[in-house]
Write a protein that holds these residues in place. Structure first.
Motif, PDB file in Angstrom:
ATOM      1  N   PHE A  20      36.708  12.993 120.265  1.00  5.45           N
ATOM      2  CA  PHE A  20      37.124  14.157 119.656  1.00  5.45           C
ATOM      3  C   PHE A  20      35.804  14.926 119.946  1.00  5.45           C
ATOM      4  O   PHE A  20      35.758  16.428 119.162  1.00  5.45           O
ATOM      5  N   TYR A  74      48.152  -5.735 116.480  1.00  5.42           N
ATOM      6  CA  TYR A  74      49.362  -6.125 116.309  1.00  5.42           C
ATOM      7  C   TYR A  74      50.031  -6.784 117.581  1.00  5.42           C
ATOM      8  O   TYR A  74      49.742  -6.654 118.574  1.00  5.42           O
ATOM      9  N   ASN A  82      51.400   2.546 113.377  1.00  4.74           N
ATOM     10  CA  ASN A  82      50.775   1.787 112.511  1.00  4.74           C
ATOM     11  C   ASN A  82      49.163   2.143 112.649  1.00  4.74           C
ATOM     12  O   ASN A  82      48.190   1.786 111.976  1.00  4.74           O
ATOM     13  N   THR A 115      47.119   6.682 109.867  1.00  7.55           N
ATOM     14  CA  THR A 115      47.337   6.641 108.461  1.00  7.55           C
ATOM     15  C   THR A 115      46.964   8.238 107.930  1.00  7.55           C
ATOM     16  O   THR A 115      46.560   9.038 108.815  1.00  7.55           O
ATOM     17  N   GLN A 168      42.898   5.179 114.295  1.00  5.92           N
ATOM     18  CA  GLN A 168      41.973   4.336 115.238  1.00  5.92           C
ATOM     19  C   GLN A 168      42.588   4.832 116.622  1.00  5.92           C
ATOM     20  O   GLN A 168      43.253   4.138 117.178  1.00  5.92           O
ATOM     21  N   GLY A 216      45.707   1.449 106.799  1.00  6.17           N
ATOM     22  CA  GLY A 216      45.299   1.324 108.158  1.00  6.17           C
ATOM     23  C   GLY A 216      45.264  -0.158 108.484  1.00  6.17           C
ATOM     24  O   GLY A 216      45.632  -0.890 107.497  1.00  6.17           O
ATOM     25  N   PRO A 217      44.495  -0.416 109.627  1.00  4.84           N
ATOM     26  CA  PRO A 217      44.280  -1.795 109.887  1.00  4.84           C
ATOM     27  C   PRO A 217      43.687  -2.672 108.955  1.00  4.84           C
ATOM     28  O   PRO A 217      44.109  -3.712 108.654  1.00  4.84           O
ATOM     29  N   GLU A 218      42.819  -2.146 108.209  1.00 10.71           N
ATOM     30  CA  GLU A 218      41.951  -2.855 107.112  1.00 10.71           C
ATOM     31  C   GLU A 218      42.844  -3.462 106.142  1.00 10.71           C
ATOM     32  O   GLU A 218      42.810  -4.545 105.515  1.00 10.71           O
ATOM     33  N   PRO A 253      35.181  16.697 115.336  1.00 11.16           N
ATOM     34  CA  PRO A 253      35.528  15.266 115.257  1.00 11.16           C
ATOM     35  C   PRO A 253      35.675  15.221 113.595  1.00 11.16           C
ATOM     36  O   PRO A 253      35.551  15.748 113.002  1.00 11.16           O
ATOM     37  N   ILE A 281      32.094  11.042 112.330  1.00  9.05           N
ATOM     38  CA  ILE A 281      31.595  11.279 113.577  1.00  9.05           C
ATOM     39  C   ILE A 281      30.631  12.798 113.659  1.00  9.05           C
ATOM     40  O   ILE A 281      29.651  12.676 114.064  1.00  9.05           O
ATOM     41  N   THR A 293      26.721  12.606 114.486  1.00 11.30           N
ATOM     42  CA  THR A 293      26.445  13.008 115.892  1.00 11.30           C
ATOM     43  C   THR A 293      25.564  14.696 115.263  1.00 11.30           C
ATOM     44  O   THR A 293      25.508  15.501 116.086  1.00 11.30           O
ATOM     45  N   TRP A 334      36.747   7.528 100.016  1.00 10.65           N
ATOM     46  CA  TRP A 334      37.133   6.548 100.923  1.00 10.65           C
ATOM     47  C   TRP A 334      36.639   6.483 102.427  1.00 10.65           C
ATOM     48  O   TRP A 334      36.896   5.622 102.965  1.00 10.65           O
ATOM     49  N   GLU A 364      34.787   4.142 107.269  1.00 11.31           N
ATOM     50  CA  GLU A 364      34.125   4.437 108.359  1.00 11.31           C
ATOM     51  C   GLU A 364      32.645   4.616 108.428  1.00 11.31           C
ATOM     52  O   GLU A 364      31.876   4.348 109.396  1.00 11.31           O
ATOM     53  N   LYS A 373      30.741   1.659 108.599  1.00  8.65           N
ATOM     54  CA  LYS A 373      30.478   1.132 109.928  1.00  8.65           C
ATOM     55  C   LYS A 373      29.359   1.834 110.734  1.00  8.65           C
ATOM     56  O   LYS A 373      28.769   1.012 111.247  1.00  8.65           O
TER      57      LYS A 373
END
Lengths: 293, 284, 455
Positions: free
Chosen positions: B49, B72, B239, B242, B247, C36-38, C268, C272, C276, C287, C291, C294
């Protein structure tokens, strides 16, 4: 002969008709009945007669969204239709790498919706987006695109033009259906490309144009993804499409009955529009097989 | 004489150059987002982005693909997609063809009124029909199965396809049918032997659209399926995003892979979009 | 002959064993959630541990994509087969509770000795009360507050002191000064210098999204509110409320330390943008630490956290969706209710979801996490991602100054929020005054102000 036709006609159409009554008719009637209730998915529906419709009459968001939706739909059908037709004509000629070019033109239709929304948010960005950067290099004035309530609908219309892949394919198929002999006949009579286009292509394509007008309108009037993913219906309600407002009422505001009332009104409008288009078709649509009448 | 020929050749040459120029520029414009998709799929989310956009990933994250596809069970999803799409394609091609034939080349009372009635199915937004339809399928004991996604395809395949084919069938001269009927043919024979061979582009179009419809459908599988192993590719993609975050690099990489089958099929399929039908030589 | 008898005996034994198994069938409950994936990874794991600790209960953890969550759960509910329990969107939770679709758990809480489930032991600001405070859905499953994340490197380079961690010392004036010193355009100029070009900004002093979690802390901080205490009269167009929103708009157009909505779209994602160095400070939710953390772990970001600046008094907003138990799934089924209640307690005890708290996504909901040093250590000790200021700027701040946003109590808030968003969009685009936008809002939400769930 007539008896055979009737027998076979109904026989072959029976599956389609049955399908309609099984999967579509019931839910449609259900939503019609629900428009006379107050129901929020939670709890039980409560009959309130015409209250929903009275409320609609005063609902400023509903009125604005009607205008916004029609504005977008007409613009979108025109822009995507014309673009698709031009591209189909272009890609109907014979030249090398035709397959590759056709696929490239069609790609926008295959990009998954979520990725598509992200990409267009970038394209429309006033600071660094593709469109404004391009305009700047040409020394042309830039726009605010989806960040301006007067420019958001034209921006979405532009986006439709780019997503014309589906329509282009339909037009291509239609072009394929024009018999080669007819073109040859015109050439033999001394006509040039314009005569071929005006007297053969256009008339033979009217059935396809008819399809696109009806389906394009029905589809564009029910646009939903753009406000849902890209603009949140704004700025200042300028991109609040009717189906988006219906969705909000149905699932977020707990007013499914009200949402059904909006749908009922909207349905009547679309139906009347469609019938009008059908009724005008004898004047401009040419069917080779007169059986269509 | 010779000058005129040279002139004509020159003009044709210039036309060809012009054509290629227009094609190149247009296809670049149309495929630009696709290029953006490719370069994003090889980047870290952070780089995607940054504006103005970087067109060369730095570094090339090839592992996006293996990582995204393992978040997944996309392999499983692909098999599910295949299952659904085969049955749907068969159903649509068979039933929409015979329906369209009936609405275009046979005359019977009430035909056009019924056609418009069928068209009304498209005029009610899904938001209000979702729940009644769901309840209907629950009544038919079909929740957590593929039936809601497949069975309607066998009942006409959707008025969109019927309408499309009807319009196309109406461009074929009726004299062909007439002579066959005189010779004692049945409507099915006329359909199979006369109309269908002349309608390859339209049928291909329906096939392509149906494929894309199944491939991209998120709502259907989410609403009707409860077991994650039955999900489809489109659900897997959904998925990755969110409310507050996404991601994006995985979404882009996975989207690219998911796009490949339709893309390849289209590339192969459109070869059959061949110009023109011939009116002669159809004695049968 | 003997062989045959043996076989028959073995088979009958096996048969009897299967009968015994059938007799003690497990109770199956369905738990729906988004994320999300977590979350998609951790939630099923948490449920698996729950199953181990509660033999006889199996949990079907259903992860549903966010964009279709409400449609799917609504269909399940209307179709008569709702999940047993699940995440509920905070904007619709009280409506469903009031209509009886979600269970009032106050009686269950009263009967249960477990201290973690008691309402008085949970943060009061995240409670969902209805029926004039006689019924409750419990609290949010996790707390989330609005704070300021900042990039310490940018501060260091500009020689600007970090924001104070004491909310009472972080005045608006100081905030604007800090942001001005940190906002720099392509030519190195600050907004208070001649020749500053707001179209060529290299680093923005502060960045914030245009939504209710940003609006409300500042409306409140200026002494105003959306409605009066009854929730029936709009006060959004009164000077205090307008002033709060005006302060935000001024950051963009008067002080030029924040981007316009269009410029914001060019940036972004916040983490990010911070890393940056395109922005120095972000008004964002806790929350984001997921990110941001990380990046911190990868050594790519020197992260700092501060409370929100205050206009007239320090305050921040808190939010978080609750887990609701569906009445229809547990009615007349005591074993299912029991199983659902056990899982509800399990998920609402922050101890069991510690992984999501330590990785920065969630904040705990029991009070002792905010007061007991041992628990604080469990929360932020040795995570490698929580900045040193975190205890004062977030933990203490939440305990003392967090206020629930109207979604916890106001009827029709979802539609009111959408109207606010649409009307304010032109104010944030600099096209109309905040006062006129708020006047329009007050006018349009009047028929929607039918009161509060808890009064």
């Amino acid at each position: 002969m007539k008896k055979m036709e009737t027998k076979w006609g109904i026989l072959l159409a029976i599956l389609g008709i049955l399908g309609y009554f099984m999967w579509n008719f019931g839910p449609m009637i259900a939503s019609f009945v629900l428009s006379f209730t107050d129901w929020g998915i939670a709890g039980t529906p409560k009959i309130i007669g015409l209250s929903n419709f009275k409320e609609l009459f005063d609902d400023f968001i509903f009125k604005k969204s009607l205008w916004v939706t029609f504005y977008f739909a007409i613009g979108s059908v025109l822009s995507s239709g014309i673009t698709a037709f031009v591209c189909a004509l272009l890609l109907n000629q014979s030249f090398k790498f035709k397959s590759i070019f056709r696929t490239l033109f069609f790609i926008p239709a295959i990009v998954p919706a979520i990725a598509n929304a992200v990409i267009w948010l970038w394209i429309f960005n006033p600071t660094f987006g593709l469109l404004n950067s391009f305009l700047q290099t040409l020394g042309l004035p830039t726009f605010n695109w989806i960040y301006d309530e007067h420019q958001v609908i034209p921006s979405l219309i532009l986006m439709s033009a780019w997503q014309m892949g589906y329509i282009m394919v339909i037009f291509l198929a239609g072009l394929q259906g024009v018999p080669q002999q007819l073109y040859e006949a015109v050439s033999v009579d001394g006509g040039n490309w314009w005569h071929r286009f005006r007297y053969i292509t256009i008339p033979m394509m009217t059935p396809t144009f008819f399809f696109q007008t009806v389906m394009g309108l029905i589809g564009a009037l029910q646009g939903f993804v753009q406000p849902y993913v890209m603009t949140n219906g704004g700025p200042n309600y300028a991109s609040t499409f009717i189906v988006y407002y219906i969705y909000q009422n149905a699932f977020r505001y707990g007013k499914m009955g009200y949402a059904c009332a909006i749908s009922t009104i909207f349905f009547i409008i679309i139906l009347i529009l469609t019938i009008i288009i059908f009724k005008t078709s004898p004047f401009w649509v040419y069917y080779e097989a007169e059986r269509g009448r | 004489m010779r000058l005129k020929e040279v002139d004509k050749m020159k003009r044709r040459y210039i036309n060809k150059i012009l054509l290629y120029a227009v094609l190149l520029v247009s296809s670049f414009i149309f495929s630009l987002p696709f290029i953006w998709l490719i370069r994003s799929s090889l980047m870290d989310t952070g780089q995607i982005f940054i504006l103005p956009p970087q067109w060369i990933p730095n570094p090339f994250r090839w592992q996006n693909f293996s990582e995204a596809l393992s978040v997944y069970p996309f392999g499983r999803y692909f098999l599910n997609n295949l299952t659904i799409v085969i049955f749907v394609e068969l159903g649509v091609l068979l039933t929409s063809t015979i329906s369209a034939f009936s609405f275009s080349r046979l005359r019977w009372r009430g035909r056009d009124v019924i056609f418009i009635i069928l068209l009304t199915a498209l005029m009610v937004p899904y938001a209000v029909t979702l729940i009644p339809t769901f309840i209907l399928w629950k009544f038919l004991k079909s929740i957590d199965t593929y039936r809601p996604l497949i069975v309607p395809a066998w009942f006409g395949g959707g008025i969109f396809n019927i309408f499309l084919l009807r319009q196309f069938f109406l461009t074929i001269p009726y004299e062909l049918d007439e002579s066959a009927y005189i010779d004692g043919a049945t409507p099915l024979w006329v359909l199979w032997r006369i109309v269908i061979p002349l309608s390859k582009p339209a049928l291909l179009t329906v096939a392509i659209f149906t494929f894309l419809g199944v491939w991209g459908d998120v709502l259907g599988p989410v609403i009707y399926l409860n077991t994650p192993t039955k999900y489809t590719l489109a659900v897997g993609l959904a998925n990755f995003v969110t409310t507050y975050s996404g991601q994006w690099n995985y979404l882009m990489a996975a989207s690219l892979v998911v796009m490949l089958p339709p893309l390849i099929l289209f590339f192969i399929g459109q070869r059959f979009f061949v110009q023109g039908i011939t009116l002669t030589g159809l004695r049968g | 002959m003997r062989k045959k008898i043996c076989l028959i005996l073995i088979f009958s034994l096996l048969f009897m064993l299967t009968l015994i198994n059938l007799g003690t069938s497990a109770v199956e409950i369905v738990f729906t959630f988004w994320g999300g994936p977590e979350e998609a990874k951790v939630m099923p794991e948490v449920c698996k541990i729950f199953e181990k600790n509660n033999p006889g209960i199996t949990v079907k953890a259903m992860h549903i994509p966010w964009e279709d969550y409400i449609a799917k759960v609504s269909a399940m509910l209307a179709g008569g087969s709702p999940p047993t329990l699940g995440y509920t969107m905070e904007t619709i939770a009280l409506d469903w509770a009031e209509k009886g679709e979600l269970l009032d758990i106050l009686p269950l809480i009263k009967k249960d000795p477990d201290p973690a489930i008691k309402m008085e032991n949970r943060l009061p600001s995240i409670a969902f009360w209805y029926d004039k405070k006689r019924k409750t859905l419990g609290t949010s499953v996790a707390a989330e507050v609005m704070i300021i994340w900042y990039n310490k490197e940018i501060f260091d380079k500009a020689g600007v002191p970090y924001p104070p961690t004491d909310p009472t010392k972080w005045t608006w004036k100081k905030f604007v000064e800090t942001a001005t010193k940190l906002t720099v355009d392509a030519n190195g100029k600050h907004p208070d210098e001649a020749g500053f070009d707001p179209n060529k900004v290299k680093t923005w002093g502060v960045v914030f999204g245009n939504w209710y979690m940003v609006w409300f802390p500042f409306i409140w901080s200026n002494g105003g509110d959306l409605t009066d205490a009854t929730g029936k009269v709009a006060t959004i167009n009164k000077p205090e409320a307008v002033g709060g929103l005006q302060a935000l708009v001024d950051l963009i157009y008067k002080y030029r330390v924040a981007p316009t909505p269009a410029q914001l779209g060019a940036l972004p994602a916040y983490h990010i943008a911070l890393q940056t160095k395109q922005v120095a400070m972000v008004i964002d939710g806790q929350w984001s630490l997921l990110e941001l953390g990380k990046l911190v772990k990868a050594g790519q970001l020197k992260l700092g956290v501060a409370p929100l600046p205050y206009l007239k008094r320090p305050v921040t907003g808190v939010i978080g969706n609750p887990i609701g138990i569906y009445t229809k799934a547990v009615k007349d089924k005591p074993e299912v209710l029991d199983a659902a209640w056990k899982l509800y307690k399990w998920l609402n005890n922050s101890e069991t979801v510690l992984e999501l708290i330590r990785n920065g996504l969630w904040m705990p909901i029991q009070k002792w996490w905010y007061t007991d040093p041992e628990y604080i250590k469990k929360w932020i000790g040795d995570t490698g991602i929580h900045p040193p200021e975190y205890k004062e700027a977030v933990i203490d701040y939440t305990l003392k100054y967090a206020k629930p946003v109207p979604v916890y109590y106001l009827r029709n808030f979802d539609k009111i929020n959408d109207i606010m968003y649409q009307e304010l969009s032109n104010a944030f685009l600099g096209k109309i005054s905040v006062q006129s936008a708020c006047d329009e809002i007050a006018k349009k939400i009047a028929p929607l102000l039918t009161g509060r769930y808890d009064k």
